[in-house]
Design an enzyme around this catalytic site. Structure first.
Site, short mmCIF file in Angstrom:
data_model
loop_
_atom_site.label_atom_id
_atom_site.label_comp_id
_atom_site.label_asym_id
_atom_site.label_seq_id
_atom_site.Cartn_x
_atom_site.Cartn_y
_atom_site.Cartn_z
N ILE A 1 7.06 17.35 32.07
CA ILE A 1 7.01 17.29 33.52
C ILE A 1 7.88 16.11 33.94
CG2 ILE A 1 4.77 18.40 33.86
CD1 ILE A 1 3.43 15.73 33.98
N ASP A 2 8.38 16.15 35.17
CA ASP A 2 9.33 15.14 35.63
C ASP A 2 8.71 13.74 35.67
OD1 ASP A 2 11.17 17.20 36.00
OD2 ASP A 2 10.53 17.53 38.08
N LYS A 3 9.57 12.75 35.67
CA LYS A 3 9.14 11.35 35.68
C LYS A 3 8.12 11.08 36.79
CE LYS A 3 10.85 6.73 36.81
NZ LYS A 3 12.01 5.93 37.30
N THR B 1 6.35 13.24 38.50
CA THR B 1 5.26 14.21 38.57
C THR B 1 4.16 13.71 37.63
OG1 THR B 1 6.74 16.06 39.04
CG2 THR B 1 4.57 16.60 38.16
N ARG C 1 9.93 22.31 42.34
CA ARG C 1 10.67 21.57 43.36
C ARG C 1 11.82 22.41 43.91
NH1 ARG C 1 12.11 16.27 40.09
NH2 ARG C 1 12.97 15.58 42.11
#
Length: 302
Positions: A136-138, A140, A236
């Site tokens: 998962i993104d930084k 998130t 996103r």
């Protein structure tokens, strides 16, 4: 050390990856797929697909390069471990933490913290993401499943590929909805104009996101998203595509948005079959404090 295997086909008629996995027990089908992709497996001197059906008298050469040595330093970073046994770890990643080292983030990542916590992490061909089967993104927050051995890694990756696991996200997004739920089915690929971004594009890979509207406020909404696929920045990109970008998103959202530390996106629910027992495991964690505080503020101005 690198290894070479030479296999002869007697009378089998099955997929290349399955045939090799049965002949070489140390190679998982996931690892075989990677070797095929990198031209390390040849059938009669030809680089065939993993779905190729082996034929009688085929000569298969499998070159297994040595895994790159792991040179990531363990770091004593606190972890919020939701579940752990000898095969898997489920961790609640905080907002602001990168999952694995990269050119722009060489340390202070989840992987650095995991290496301090345990020596039992499934090796990765690249060497820089042991145990990691999805990301998962930084900015998130939320749940990730970590593989502690090769068998667990292969099983969890297969569940992701076959869409049998469960991943639910909470997001605060811009705007209000006229419907209670919806589906975004739009391919995602690298943005042609900005290589740091992803975009809906005809040449992209299949991407499907389901969403349910949970609550609506003045100019914002709280929704739940369920991933059917797992493309980079999928939620996103998809929400921005339908005109409801995630609040706080610096890459895909508007300049005027909710103040925070990046996008208000949280991986709240994670479910999967245990790689050894096949028992269904499901976990749920609440969003971080900044997320819940923002919801309180939105409710007060409703």
């Amino acid at each position: 050390m690198p290894e070479r295997y030479e296999l002869e086909v007697a009378n089998e008629n099955e997929r290349l990856d399955k045939f090799i996995a049965e002949k070489i027990s140390t190679l998982s089908r996931t690892r075989i797929k990677e070797l095929v992709k990198d031209n390390h497996i040849l059938v009669n001197g030809v680089n065939e697909k993993v779905s190729y059906k082996v034929q009688q008298d085929d000569h298969i050469v499998v070159d297994v390069p040595a895994l790159k040595p792991l040179s990531i330093d363990p770091e004593n970073i606190p972890l919020d471990i939701v579940y752990e046994d000898e095969d898997v770890i489920v961790v609640n990643k905080p907002q602001g933490m990168v999952v694995h080292p990269s050119a722009g983030h060489p340390d202070h990542t989840l992987v650095n913290a995991l290496l301090f916590h345990t020596k039992d992490l499934a090796a990765s061909p690249e060497g820089f993401r042991p145990g990691i089967v999805h990301r998962i993104d930084k900015d998130t927050s939320g749940l990730l499943m970590i593989a502690k051995n090769a068998q667990a890694r292969e099983c969890l990756e297969e569940q992701l590929a076959h869409k049998t696991n469960k991943r639910l996200y909470l997001a605060i997004v811009h705007g209000n909805f006229g419907e209670n739920s919806g589906l975004v089915d739009a391919p995602i690929g690298r943005d042609h104009f900005n290589r740091k971004k992803m975009a809906v594009t005809e040449t992209g890979k299949n991407a499907v996101t389901h969403f349910t509207v949970l609550e609506q406020f003045q100019n914002y909404s709280l929704i739940q998203c369920q991933l059917e696929t797992g493309r980079t920045h999928q939620i996103r990109v998809h929400l921005a595509y339908i005109g409801h970008p995630v609040a706080g998103d610096p890459l895909y959202g508007p300049h005027h948005t909710l103040k925070g530390h990046g996008q208000f996106l949280h991986a709240a629910v994670l479910g999967f079959n245990h790689p050894k027992t096949n028992q269904w495991l499901e976990f749920k964690v609440d969003p971080p404090k900044i997320f819940t505080q923002k919801l309180t503020e939105l409710r007060e101005t409703k």
